[in-house]
Scaffold this motif. Structure first.
Motif, short mmCIF file in Angstrom:
data_model
loop_
_atom_site.label_atom_id
_atom_site.label_comp_id
_atom_site.label_asym_id
_atom_site.label_seq_id
_atom_site.Cartn_x
_atom_site.Cartn_y
_atom_site.Cartn_z
N UNK A 172 -37.96 -30.22 7.42
CA UNK A 172 -39.08 -30.94 7.99
C UNK A 172 -39.81 -31.69 6.88
N UNK A 173 -40.01 -32.98 7.08
CA UNK A 173 -40.71 -33.78 6.09
C UNK A 173 -39.83 -34.34 4.99
N UNK A 174 -38.53 -34.04 5.03
CA UNK A 174 -37.63 -34.54 3.99
C UNK A 174 -37.31 -36.01 4.23
N UNK A 175 -37.07 -36.70 3.15
CA UNK A 175 -36.67 -38.10 3.22
C UNK A 175 -35.60 -38.36 2.17
N UNK A 176 -34.77 -39.34 2.47
CA UNK A 176 -33.78 -39.77 1.49
C UNK A 176 -34.41 -40.86 0.64
N UNK A 177 -34.33 -40.69 -0.67
CA UNK A 177 -34.90 -41.66 -1.60
C UNK A 177 -33.77 -42.45 -2.25
N UNK A 178 -33.60 -43.71 -1.89
CA UNK A 178 -32.51 -44.50 -2.47
C UNK A 178 -32.66 -44.71 -3.98
N UNK A 179 -33.86 -44.46 -4.51
CA UNK A 179 -34.07 -44.60 -5.94
C UNK A 179 -33.60 -43.37 -6.72
N UNK A 238 -36.63 -31.43 0.00
CA UNK A 238 -37.56 -31.06 1.05
C UNK A 238 -38.94 -31.60 0.75
N UNK A 239 -39.91 -31.29 1.61
CA UNK A 239 -41.26 -31.86 1.48
C UNK A 239 -41.97 -31.40 0.21
N UNK A 240 -41.49 -30.32 -0.42
CA UNK A 240 -42.09 -29.83 -1.65
C UNK A 240 -41.33 -30.28 -2.89
N UNK A 241 -40.33 -31.13 -2.69
CA UNK A 241 -39.60 -31.67 -3.83
C UNK A 241 -38.45 -30.82 -4.31
N UNK A 242 -38.05 -29.81 -3.51
CA UNK A 242 -36.95 -28.94 -3.90
C UNK A 242 -35.62 -29.49 -3.38
N UNK A 243 -34.59 -29.37 -4.18
CA UNK A 243 -33.26 -29.78 -3.76
C UNK A 243 -32.85 -28.95 -2.54
N UNK A 244 -32.37 -29.62 -1.52
CA UNK A 244 -32.07 -28.94 -0.26
C UNK A 244 -30.57 -28.87 0.00
N UNK A 245 -30.11 -27.66 0.32
CA UNK A 245 -28.75 -27.48 0.78
C UNK A 245 -28.63 -27.60 2.28
N UNK A 246 -29.77 -27.61 2.95
CA UNK A 246 -29.78 -27.75 4.41
C UNK A 246 -30.11 -29.18 4.78
N UNK A 247 -29.42 -29.66 5.81
CA UNK A 247 -29.70 -30.99 6.33
C UNK A 247 -29.30 -31.02 7.79
N UNK A 284 -37.29 -25.15 13.87
CA UNK A 284 -36.74 -24.04 13.12
C UNK A 284 -35.26 -23.87 13.43
N UNK A 285 -34.61 -23.13 12.57
CA UNK A 285 -33.20 -22.82 12.79
C UNK A 285 -33.05 -21.31 12.91
N UNK A 301 -30.13 -18.73 12.60
CA UNK A 301 -28.76 -18.80 12.11
C UNK A 301 -28.48 -20.22 11.68
N UNK A 302 -27.49 -20.84 12.27
CA UNK A 302 -27.19 -22.23 11.99
C UNK A 302 -27.44 -23.10 13.20
N UNK A 303 -28.31 -22.64 14.10
CA UNK A 303 -28.61 -23.39 15.31
C UNK A 303 -30.02 -23.96 15.18
N UNK A 304 -30.14 -25.24 15.28
CA UNK A 304 -31.42 -25.91 15.11
C UNK A 304 -32.05 -26.20 16.46
N UNK A 305 -33.36 -25.93 16.56
CA UNK A 305 -34.08 -26.10 17.81
C UNK A 305 -35.28 -27.02 17.62
N UNK A 306 -35.69 -27.64 18.68
CA UNK A 306 -37.02 -28.23 18.72
C UNK A 306 -37.57 -28.06 20.12
#
Length: 296
Positions: A191-198, A206-215, A252-253, A255-260
């Motif tokens: 949540x809040x993650x963005x791809x930065x082309x730079x 993620x939104x806190x600047x941590x490298x994310x293995x989840x997408x 939230x997810x 297991x590996x199931x994502x919901x909204x």
């Protein structure tokens, strides 16, 4: 100096595809077929279990663009790499496309006990995922691009009604030069993650600047729920009968199931507006029914 013309070659499950085996690559009456002229590999409810002794990806392509057509639920189980898109003379655009009426899903599971592994590796090329679900598990890197650094390759496009779910131990995306999402698609997790082309490393943070293995990339439109794969018979069914503030499924997810949870679904009680955005696992696909009793 001119590079010589290259012949396109494709391997599946450690076997090179030839004119003799292209109509039934796995010898199981046609779950994997290949058109030698068009360069289209078709998976139809296929399961590719790469033998441990085979030291390569489950699907390997060299010498030109490869299109992988996905029809039904398809699984790749491999040691260290699921799909390898290799060298070609020009900059190819490889494609993974859903072509069936429903359930166009490709699940890639690696054996990460070897300590490293990329689910999809694209060398000096671009990759398009269109109208299918691509679910990736238990890898070091989910989608690893190897661009030349000139801006012409390393592009990842997610198009149509596609769903992309990645659960990697290190990085969901690596060396992606550009992430192109079709209209209606967006990054929903983290949540809040963005791809930065730079970002020169082409990762997701993620939104806190941590490298994310989840997408998780998917649609935010409730109308697209009909595009989600149906549940095959014989699979496990899980039903939530109640929920409270302590069991919130919003973004939230489990297991590996994502919901909204939608705020409103055609005027219905919002507690019934559960959208299952992705559902796929190696052994079973769990159905989560929205039989939710309102607690007040």
């Amino acid at each position: 100096y001119l590079e010589p013309e290259m012949n396109r070659t494709v391997w599946v499950n450690g076997m090179e595809i030839t004119e003799e085996n292209c109509y039934d690559v796995l010898g199981d009456k046609g779950s994997v077929t290949y058109d030698m002229k068009s360069g289209i590999l078709t998976l139809t409810s296929a399961t590719i279990n790469l033998p441990e002794k085979v030291d390569q990806a489950a699907i390997v392509s060299e010498g030109g663009a490869l299109t992988i057509n996905v029809d039904g639920f398809n699984y790749i189980n491999a040691k260290t790499m699921g799909i390898f898109f290799g060298y070609a003379k020009d900059i190819p655009t490889h494609r993974i496309c859903g072509v069936g009426k429903e359930n166009n899903t490709l699940t890639i599971m690696l054996d990460n006990s070897y300590g490293e592994g990329d689910a999809i590796y694209a060398y000096l090329s671009n990759l398009e995922i269109e109208n299918c679900a691509v679910m990736i598990y238990n890898c070091t890197n989910g989608i690893f691009m190897k661009p030349a650094g000139l801006g012409e390759d390393g592009k990842l496009s997610v198009l149509g009604t596609s769903v992309v779910g990645i659960n990697a131990n290190h990085s969901a995306l690596t060396n992606v030069v550009a992430l192109n999402l079709d209209k209606g698609l967006q990054i929903l997790d983290p949540v809040g993650a963005k791809f930065n082309p730079e970002d020169k490393d082409g990762n997701i943070f993620d939104s806190e600047g941590n490298l994310s293995g989840r997408l998780y990339i998917g649609s935010v439109e409730p109308s697209n729920i009909n595009d989600i794969p149906n549940i095959p018979q014989g699979k496990e069914t899980v039903t939530f009968t109640t929920f409270s503030e302590e069991l919130s499924l919003e973004n939230n997810a489990i297991g590996d199931i994502y919901f909204s949870i939608t705020d409103n679904t055609s005027g219905c009680d919002p507690t019934y507006g559960l959208i299952l955005n992705a559902m796929s696992s190696l052994e079973n696909v769990a159905q989560f029914n929205s039989e939710i009793e309102s607690s007040g």
